[in-house]
Design a protein around this motif. Structure first.
Motif, mmCIF file in Angstrom:
data_model
loop_
_atom_site.group_PDB
_atom_site.id
_atom_site.type_symbol
_atom_site.label_atom_id
_atom_site.label_comp_id
_atom_site.label_asym_id
_atom_site.label_seq_id
_atom_site.Cartn_x
_atom_site.Cartn_y
_atom_site.Cartn_z
ATOM 1 N N ARG A 1 0.452 -1.029 0.297
ATOM 2 C CA ARG A 1 0.433 -0.067 -0.481
ATOM 3 C C ARG A 1 0.987 1.110 0.280
ATOM 4 O O ARG A 1 0.332 2.538 -1.164
ATOM 5 C CB ARG A 1 -1.111 -0.386 0.916
ATOM 6 C CG ARG A 1 -2.386 0.684 0.938
ATOM 7 C CD ARG A 1 -3.367 0.518 2.540
ATOM 8 N NE ARG A 1 -4.436 1.179 2.125
ATOM 9 C CZ ARG A 1 -4.672 3.022 2.500
ATOM 10 N NH1 ARG A 1 -4.226 3.449 2.655
ATOM 11 N NH2 ARG A 1 -5.776 3.125 2.137
ATOM 12 N N ARG A 2 1.646 1.020 1.000
ATOM 13 C CA ARG A 2 2.634 2.706 0.984
ATOM 14 C C ARG A 2 3.925 2.654 -0.382
ATOM 15 O O ARG A 2 3.470 3.319 -0.944
ATOM 16 C CB ARG A 2 3.853 1.788 2.104
ATOM 17 C CG ARG A 2 3.111 2.424 3.444
ATOM 18 C CD ARG A 2 4.449 2.545 4.153
ATOM 19 N NE ARG A 2 5.492 1.511 4.454
ATOM 20 C CZ ARG A 2 6.386 0.620 5.276
ATOM 21 N NH1 ARG A 2 5.448 0.763 6.120
ATOM 22 N NH2 ARG A 2 7.018 0.569 4.685
ATOM 23 N N ALA A 3 3.960 1.634 -1.071
ATOM 24 C CA ALA A 3 4.496 1.826 -2.257
ATOM 25 C C ALA A 3 3.720 1.888 -3.234
ATOM 26 O O ALA A 3 4.080 3.009 -4.206
ATOM 27 C CB ALA A 3 5.190 -0.172 -2.544
ATOM 28 N N ARG B 1 2.577 6.508 -7.193
ATOM 29 C CA ARG B 1 1.248 7.206 -7.900
ATOM 30 C C ARG B 1 0.932 8.582 -7.193
ATOM 31 O O ARG B 1 1.559 9.630 -8.223
ATOM 32 C CB ARG B 1 0.035 7.165 -7.291
ATOM 33 C CG ARG B 1 -0.192 5.692 -7.954
ATOM 34 C CD ARG B 1 -0.381 5.176 -9.332
ATOM 35 N NE ARG B 1 -1.486 5.529 -9.800
ATOM 36 C CZ ARG B 1 -1.755 5.880 -10.937
ATOM 37 N NH1 ARG B 1 -1.282 4.882 -11.700
ATOM 38 N NH2 ARG B 1 -2.719 6.513 -11.617
ATOM 39 N N SER B 2 1.979 9.121 -6.069
ATOM 40 C CA SER B 2 2.537 10.412 -5.842
ATOM 41 C C SER B 2 3.768 11.055 -6.712
ATOM 42 O O SER B 2 4.070 12.256 -6.692
ATOM 43 C CB SER B 2 2.968 10.176 -3.846
ATOM 44 O OG SER B 2 1.823 10.042 -3.080
ATOM 45 N N GLU C 1 -2.559 14.400 -1.405
ATOM 46 C CA GLU C 1 -2.640 15.239 -0.587
ATOM 47 C C GLU C 1 -1.785 16.996 -0.238
ATOM 48 O O GLU C 1 -0.994 16.480 -0.241
ATOM 49 C CB GLU C 1 -3.032 14.790 0.903
ATOM 50 C CG GLU C 1 -1.494 14.258 1.088
ATOM 51 C CD GLU C 1 -1.507 13.206 2.979
ATOM 52 O OE1 GLU C 1 -2.801 12.813 2.833
ATOM 53 O OE2 GLU C 1 -1.049 13.074 3.430
ATOM 54 N N ASN C 2 -2.659 17.898 0.132
ATOM 55 C CA ASN C 2 -1.874 18.935 0.736
ATOM 56 C C ASN C 2 -2.966 19.279 1.597
ATOM 57 O O ASN C 2 -4.424 19.719 1.400
ATOM 58 C CB ASN C 2 -2.419 20.250 -0.322
ATOM 59 C CG ASN C 2 -1.401 21.489 0.200
ATOM 60 O OD1 ASN C 2 -1.128 21.784 1.270
ATOM 61 N ND2 ASN C 2 -0.998 21.927 -1.242
ATOM 62 N N ALA C 3 -2.764 19.804 3.505
ATOM 63 C CA ALA C 3 -4.005 20.442 4.040
ATOM 64 C C ALA C 3 -3.787 21.808 4.266
ATOM 65 O O ALA C 3 -3.973 22.016 5.259
ATOM 66 C CB ALA C 3 -3.270 19.149 5.355
ATOM 67 N N GLY C 4 -2.988 22.459 3.518
ATOM 68 C CA GLY C 4 -3.258 23.712 3.575
ATOM 69 C C GLY C 4 -3.816 24.386 1.894
ATOM 70 O O GLY C 4 -3.118 25.788 1.878
#
Length: 258
Positions: free
Chosen positions: A151-153, A158-159, A166-169
């Motif tokens: 899952r991490r790989a 993909r990232s 993902e971007n929390a700002g």
């Protein structure tokens, strides 16, 4: 107070049913372009999502958090694990991800752990660690823990291609009730329909939600090639082979040595 007749009870029940329900906050959103066209010189694009919050019945001092999740067309994808054996890197294991988003972006106005509790983040799939990614494990189909190496790989690969992020700002409140965020689309963005899921939270509670959509389509020669490959695969394959042979023959004439 006791109701003295069935008629009185029915009247009270009817009053409850027809009484107007309290309205939650309502989201009004729009994407800057609901149809992105991909041509031969397409190198990516950035859409803008604008929105407003209608605060019917909500306290004036209430503050909000927003989580925007953009998901592309679902696909079956495979992640492989390689090992070095006898000086050669070979595939030793693999994991198939079933019907997962081909593009996925999660944005918020502040850190995800400040927006909601861990349980609510799992239930609402807030953040890449909580997105449901169904895998085929032997004969079973299930999601696994966030620390699973496959899952991490998968998320890392993909990232790296800009397809998961993902971007929390990334979400900005222009006023207490007006907001915007950008949706970056890389050059290799998949073709298809995209869903934009907007969740509105206040004090860690979901108070509103809406979904809007946009599509990415190929046009021009790229669309002709894609349609031919899908509808006439045999003819498309023959034409491709012929073009390769002609190109090779032409190159041999140009670069041949006398």
């Amino acid at each position: 107070m006791r109701l003295r007749s069935p008629l009185a009870a029915l009247l009270v029940l009817a009053t409850i049913l027809v009484a107007p329900a309290a309205r939650a906050e309502r989201l009004i959103v729009s994407v800057s372009n609901d149809r992105v066209t991909v041509t031969s010189n397409y190198d990516g694009e950035e859409l803008v999502l604008f929105g407003a919050i209608e605060r019917d019945g909500a306290p004036d001092g209430r503050t909000y958090d927003l989580v925007v999740t953009v998901s592309g067309p679902p696909a079956d994808l495979v992640t492989r694990r390689k090992e070095r054996k006898l000086g050669i890197w070979v595939n030793v294991d693999s994991r198939q991800f079933i019907n997962v988003p081909s593009y996925l972006a999660v944005f918020a106005n502040r850190p995800f752990d400040a927006v909601a509790t861990p349980e609510l983040r799992r239930n609402l799939q807030i953040g890449l660690d909580h997105i449901l990614l169904t895998q085929r494990v032997g004969t079973d189909y299930a999601d696994v823990v966030a620390s699973d190496p496959f899952r991490r790989a998968f998320l890392r690969l993909r990232s790296d291609h800009g397809l998961y992020r993902e971007n929390a700002g990334a979400v900005t409140f222009l006023t207490p009730t007006l907001f915007r965020t950008s949706i970056p689309l890389p050059a290799q963005v998949p073709i298809g329909d995209y869903a934009v899921d907007i969740k509105l939270l206040s004090d860690g509670v979901l108070v509103g939600r809406t979904v809007t959509r946009f599509e990415i389509v190929k046009v021009g020669f790229e669309q002709f090639v894609a349609t031919a490959a899908r509808q006439q695969p045999l003819l498309y394959g023959l034409v491709t082979v012929m073009m390769a042979l002609i190109t090779g023959w032409f190159a041999s004439i140009i670069f041949r040595r006398d």
